[in-house]
Design an enzyme around this catalytic site. Structure first.
Site, PDB file in Angstrom:
ATOM      1  N   ASP A  95      -8.856  17.356   2.533  1.00  0.00           N
ATOM      2  CA  ASP A  95     -10.036  17.285   2.946  1.00  0.00           C
ATOM      3  C   ASP A  95     -10.152  16.139   4.117  1.00  0.00           C
ATOM      4  OD1 ASP A  95     -10.474  18.938   0.847  1.00  0.00           O
ATOM      5  OD2 ASP A  95     -12.103  17.716   0.011  1.00  0.00           O
ATOM      6  N   HIS A 151      -1.730  18.425   0.015  1.00  0.00           N
ATOM      7  CA  HIS A 151      -0.743  19.629  -0.520  1.00  0.00           C
ATOM      8  C   HIS A 151      -0.038  20.156   0.628  1.00  0.00           C
ATOM      9  CE1 HIS A 151      -3.693  19.888  -4.074  1.00  0.00           C
ATOM     10  NE2 HIS A 151      -4.318  19.074  -3.251  1.00  0.00           N
ATOM     11  N   SER A 253      -7.749   7.525   4.306  1.00  0.00           N
ATOM     12  CA  SER A 253      -6.645   7.354   5.344  1.00  0.00           C
ATOM     13  C   SER A 253      -6.418   8.535   6.197  1.00  0.00           C
ATOM     14  CB  SER A 253      -5.258   6.957   4.672  1.00  0.00           C
ATOM     15  OG  SER A 253      -4.341   6.324   5.766  1.00  0.00           O
TER      16      SER A 253
END
Length: 292
Positions: A95, A151, A253
């Site tokens: 995200d 991921h 981050s």
């Protein structure tokens, strides 16, 4: 004019409050604090966090957290991030908010508008930087309130992880506009993936930031944080399916992703776009939903 001046003042204040501080000391303190397992302290900390960020825990797999760290690295309920199944699509690893993106030219890429940095300084490997010349890159910025796990964007084999210790600058827009080569200064890891016969078809560079600057990569059985001086190189041969969890940050981050030149950005990709893990990020040339 008044609104423009207010924004400049607000950005300068934000930069000062989050960067003109003892960043490393504060980051280590926050790492300790976030690990304290106390339900009441955690509830109070999360309530304060919500005052300063759009923290939404409705998607979280569990509703009670043992520590602030437990909340940072929360898992999501099953099915909330479907993975684009199109074989010609690479998906977003996280995200994020899409930042600077484009094509590496003469070993340079953009940090933000008008401010560039050297690829070799980021990856710390001249040979790898040369192999990535001409590649597509995209900067994905995670807000502190976002889902922090990342991921695999495609089916691949993780071949190598190189960890670089470093500073802990904030990675928000005010800092990106003021600190040259910021991503090259911060703590980061370089993940090299092989796809078919290409030994570095996919490269991910997770970059840590101020406060809880550490990361976990599942293929390496140890926490990577500022106590390591690096670079530390870990050779691996770990197969990954598209969408498989690779690891997590312990605070907001950035991830910088590199793909071959013949991959093109999906039509949705533009600076400022809020993307979710599993959404289409890059396409092969034969795919119909392309942009340059």
């Amino acid at each position: 004019m008044a609104d423009s001046m207010k924004r400049v003042i607000a950005d300068e204040l934000n930069f000062t409050l989050t960067n003109r501080i003892p960043r490393i000391a504060l980051t280590r303190f926050m790492g300790w604090f976030a690990s304290i397992e106390n339900r009441w302290l955690t509830k109070i900390s999360i309530a304060i966090w919500k005052l300063f960020a759009d923290l939404d825990l409705s998607e979280a797999k569990k509703k009670d957290f043992n520590s602030l760290r437990d909340c940072f690295i929360r898992e999501l309920q099953d099915g909330l991030r479907p993975i684009d199944a199109n074989a010609g699509v690479w998906t977003s690893p996280c995200d994020a908010i899409v930042g600077a993106h484009g094509q590496v030219e003469a070993q340079m890429l953009f940090q933000t508008k008008g401010l560039s940095y050297r690829l070799e300084d980021l990856v710390g490997d001249k040979a790898l930087a040369q192999q990535l010349e001409g590649s597509r890159y995209v900067t994905l910025r995670l807000l502190s309130s976002m889902y922090h796990r990342f991921h695999a964007p495609a089916k691949a084999v993780l071949r190598e992880v190189t960890y670089h210790s470093g500073d802990a600058w904030n990675v928000n827009p005010p800092a990106l506009a003021r600190v040259p080569s910021l991503f090259c200064r911060n703590e980061r890891a370089v993940l090299r993936f092989a796809i078919e016969n290409n030994p570095c078809a996919l490269v991910l560079v997770p970059v840590a930031a101020v406060l809880v600057a550490s990361m976990r990569i599942h293929a390496i059985d140890q926490q990577l944080d500022l106590s390591y001086r690096g670079p530390h190189r870990f050779e691996r041969q770990t197969p990954c399916e598209k969408g498989e969890e690779l690891g997590w940050f312990e605070h907001g981050s950035t991830i910088i992703l590199f793909a071959p030149p013949n991959c093109l950005f999906h039509t949705t990709i533009q600076e400022g776009y809020r993307i979710r893990m599993g959404e289409a990020l890059l396409c092969h040339p034969f795919d119909t939903k392309l942009s340059s």
